[in-house]
Design a protein around this motif. Structure first.
Motif, PDB file in Angstrom:
ATOM      1  N   ALA A  36       2.519  79.689  32.329  1.00  0.00           N
ATOM      2  CA  ALA A  36       3.961  79.811  32.109  1.00  0.00           C
ATOM      3  C   ALA A  36       4.546  78.467  31.669  1.00  0.00           C
ATOM      4  O   ALA A  36       5.373  78.401  30.748  1.00  0.00           O
ATOM      5  N   GLY A  37       4.112  77.381  32.314  1.00  0.00           N
ATOM      6  CA  GLY A  37       4.580  76.052  31.940  1.00  0.00           C
ATOM      7  C   GLY A  37       4.196  75.695  30.516  1.00  0.00           C
ATOM      8  O   GLY A  37       4.983  75.085  29.774  1.00  0.00           O
ATOM      9  N   GLN A  38       3.004  76.090  30.102  1.00  0.00           N
ATOM     10  CA  GLN A  38       2.557  75.801  28.739  1.00  0.00           C
ATOM     11  C   GLN A  38       3.368  76.574  27.703  1.00  0.00           C
ATOM     12  O   GLN A  38       3.680  76.046  26.633  1.00  0.00           O
ATOM     13  N   ILE A  39       3.730  77.809  28.037  1.00  0.00           N
ATOM     14  CA  ILE A  39       4.567  78.592  27.124  1.00  0.00           C
ATOM     15  C   ILE A  39       5.916  77.896  26.940  1.00  0.00           C
ATOM     16  O   ILE A  39       6.426  77.780  25.811  1.00  0.00           O
ATOM     17  N   GLY A  40       6.493  77.418  28.041  1.00  0.00           N
ATOM     18  CA  GLY A  40       7.763  76.696  27.944  1.00  0.00           C
ATOM     19  C   GLY A  40       7.657  75.466  27.062  1.00  0.00           C
ATOM     20  O   GLY A  40       8.532  75.193  26.233  1.00  0.00           O
ATOM     21  N   LEU A  41       6.561  74.704  27.209  1.00  0.00           N
ATOM     22  CA  LEU A  41       6.371  73.501  26.401  1.00  0.00           C
ATOM     23  C   LEU A  41       6.183  73.830  24.922  1.00  0.00           C
ATOM     24  O   LEU A  41       6.662  73.088  24.046  1.00  0.00           O
ATOM     25  N   ILE A  42       5.500  74.921  24.632  1.00  0.00           N
ATOM     26  CA  ILE A  42       5.302  75.320  23.229  1.00  0.00           C
ATOM     27  C   ILE A  42       6.643  75.653  22.579  1.00  0.00           C
ATOM     28  O   ILE A  42       6.932  75.226  21.441  1.00  0.00           O
ATOM     29  N   PHE A  43       7.486  76.379  23.285  1.00  0.00           N
ATOM     30  CA  PHE A  43       8.807  76.714  22.735  1.00  0.00           C
ATOM     31  C   PHE A  43       9.654  75.462  22.529  1.00  0.00           C
ATOM     32  O   PHE A  43      10.343  75.323  21.515  1.00  0.00           O
ATOM     33  N   ILE A  44       9.612  74.530  23.480  1.00  0.00           N
ATOM     34  CA  ILE A  44      10.398  73.302  23.357  1.00  0.00           C
ATOM     35  C   ILE A  44       9.888  72.468  22.190  1.00  0.00           C
ATOM     36  O   ILE A  44      10.666  71.835  21.464  1.00  0.00           O
ATOM     37  N   ASN A  45       8.568  72.469  21.991  1.00  0.00           N
ATOM     38  CA  ASN A  45       8.001  71.759  20.842  1.00  0.00           C
ATOM     39  C   ASN A  45       8.527  72.348  19.534  1.00  0.00           C
ATOM     40  O   ASN A  45       8.820  71.626  18.578  1.00  0.00           O
TER      41      ASN A  45
ATOM     42  N   ILE B 229      12.867  69.296  31.050  1.00  0.00           N
ATOM     43  CA  ILE B 229      13.724  70.065  31.960  1.00  0.00           C
ATOM     44  C   ILE B 229      13.999  71.446  31.388  1.00  0.00           C
ATOM     45  O   ILE B 229      13.946  72.460  32.105  1.00  0.00           O
ATOM     46  N   LEU B 230      14.268  71.498  30.080  1.00  0.00           N
ATOM     47  CA  LEU B 230      14.506  72.799  29.438  1.00  0.00           C
ATOM     48  C   LEU B 230      13.242  73.653  29.448  1.00  0.00           C
ATOM     49  O   LEU B 230      13.315  74.883  29.633  1.00  0.00           O
ATOM     50  N   ALA B 231      12.079  73.020  29.260  1.00  0.00           N
ATOM     51  CA  ALA B 231      10.812  73.756  29.330  1.00  0.00           C
ATOM     52  C   ALA B 231      10.633  74.378  30.710  1.00  0.00           C
ATOM     53  O   ALA B 231      10.172  75.524  30.840  1.00  0.00           O
TER      54      ALA B 231
END
Length: 368
Positions: free
Chosen positions: A78-87, A98-100
C-alpha cells in the motif's frame, strides 16, 4: 524468595541467548571485515532510520496473541502504491511523503481488514497464513501495476510507464528521496544523524506505549493471554484481533514509505517481498518471541541484525578469498536467523517449563 530470584535469573539468561549469540558473532566478524568504527556507526544509524519503523509495526499483533504478522507486506505494498502516485504527480520532499501516506492509508486499512478477517479463520496458524496471504495479495498488486496503471488509471508522467504505454516500470527513482532524512540532518564525528526521521520513529514508540494503556490495548493483551476468558469477559475477540492487524498494516505502510525514502529507489514489483522477513528477523534477534515483544527488542534487534548483515558478507570474503561467498553468507544470515531464533524460542519455552516444574518441586519439598 531465593527460589523466586533464581527463577527470574534463569528466565533472563534464557531470554538473552539469541541477542548475545548474534552480538558475539558480530564482534568476531568486525575485525575480520576491516571496517572502521566510524563507517560502522554511520551504517548502523542509517539502517536504524531505515528499518526501525517497520520492525515496530509488528508489536501489536504479537501483543494480541497473533504471532509475527508476516502479512505486514500488505501494508508495504500500500505504501509503495502511494509513492508511485506521488511520483507521477511530481510532489517532492517531505510534503510528497506525507501525501503518499495519506493516499495509501485507506488502501492499508482495507487490506488490513481483509487480512484480519482471514486470520480469524486460521486461529493458531496465523503466521503461516499471513505469509500465504502476502503472496496472494502480491499477485493482485502486480496485476494492478502491470495492467491497470496507465490504461484504466491515467498517468501524467509517461516516464514511469513501460514502453508499451501502460504498466509501471520495474525500478523507479523516487523524487521524494531523503524527504524526511533531510529535514533535520546533523553530523557528529563523521556520522550522519537524520534527527527528523528519528523523531518520527520516536513518535511510534510513544504511540505504542500510550496505546498499551488504552482500553483497546488492554483488550488486545487480554485476548493474547487467553481468548476464551476474554470472550467470557465481554471482549469481542475477533474484532479486537482485526483491529490489531489493521493498525499493524497501516504502520507497516508508513514504515515502507520511510524505508524507501531513505533508499531513494523503488523496486516496483519485488520491493515489499523481503520487508516482513527482515523485520521479523530483526525483532527475534533482539530477544523477542512470537508471544512477547517490546520496543527495546525491536530497536536492539534492528541494530544487531543489520550489524551482522553488514559485516558477515565482507568477513566471509576475507576468510575465503571469494566475493561470492560473502553473498552466500548474506543469504544464509537473512533466512537462517529467523529459523534459528524460532528454534531457540521453542527451546527456551521448553526450558522455562522444566524450570517451573523443578522449582515447584523444590518449593513443595522444602521443610515448612
Amino acid at each position: 524468595m531465593k527460589n523466586f530470584d533464581r527463577k527470574k535469573l534463569n528466565r533472563l539468561l534464557t531470554g538473552s541467548v539469541v541477542p548475545l549469540m548474534f552480538l558475539i558473532i558480530s564482534l568476531i566478524a568486525i575485525p575480520i571485515s576491516k571496517f572502521t568504527g566510524v563507517y560502522l556507526a554511520d551504517q548502523i544509524v542509517t539502517r536504524l532510520v531505515r528499518n526501525s519503523f517497520l520492525v515496530l509495526s509488528l508489536l501489536l499483533p504479537i501483543m494480541a496473541g497473533m504471532g509475527i504478522n508476516f502479512g505486514m507486506t500488505l501494508g508495504a505494498m500500500a505504501g509503495q502504491i502511494g509513492l508511485i502516485f506521488i511520483n507521477d504527480w511530481g510532489i517532492k520532499g517531505a510534503p510528497g511523503l506525507i501525501l503518499a501516506a495519506i493516499v495509501s492509508t485507506p488502501i492499508a486499512i482495507l487490506l488490513g481488514y481483509f487480512g484480519g478477517k482471514v486470520l480469524n479463520r486460521a486461529k493458531g496458524r496465523e503466521m503461516i497464513t499471513s505469509m500465504m496471504l502476502g503472496l496472494f495479495i502480491s499477485g493482485i498488486y502486480q496485476f494492478f501495476l502491470l495492467y491497470l496503471c496507465g490504461s484504466v488509471i491515467p498517468f501524467k508522467n509517461p516516464g514511469l510507464l513501460l514502453s508499451r504505454g501502460y504498466g509501471v516500470r520495474n525500478a523507479l527513482n523516487l523524487i521524494t528521496a531523503k524527504g524526511f532524512d533531510s529535514l533535520l540532518l546533523i553530523k557528529i564525528g563523521g556520522v550522519n544523524i537524520p534527527v527528523g526521521t528519528f523523531l518520527i520513529i520516536g513518535l511510534i514508540c510513544l504511540f505504542t506505549v500510550w496505546f498499551k494503556n488504552t482500553k483497546l490495548g488492554h483488550d488486545m493483551r487480554a485476548v493474547g493471554q487467553d481468548m476464551s476468558v476474554s470472550g467470557s469477559a465481554g471482549i469481542d475477540v475477533e474484532k479486537t484481533r482485526i483491529q490489531s492487524i489493521i493498525i499493524s498494516t497501516v504502520l507497516a505502510c508508513y514504515g515502507q514509505i520511510i524505508y524507501l525514502q531513505n533508499i531513494g529507489t523503488l523496486n516496483t514489483y519485488n520491493g515489499a517481498d523481503q520487508a516482513a522477513l527482515f523485520a521479523a528477523a530483526s525483532l527475534l534477534v533482539g530477544g523477542a518471541t512470537v508471544a512477547k515483544a517490546t520496543i527495546s527488542n525491536a530497536i536492539i534487534g534492528t541494530a544487531l541484525f543489520h550489524l551482522m548483515f553488514l559485516v558477515m558478507p565482507v568477513a566471509g570474503k576475507y576468510i575465503t578469498g571469494q566475493a561470492m561467498i560473502g553473498e552466500y553468507f548474506r543469504m544464509f544470515v537473512s533466512y537462517g536467523v529467523v529459523t534459528l531464533a524460532l528454534i531457540l524460542h521453542s527451546w527456551k519455552r521448553q526450558k522455562d517449563k522444566e524450570m517451573d516444574r523443578r522449582l515447584d518441586r523444590e518449593i513443595s519439598s522444602a521443610p515448612k
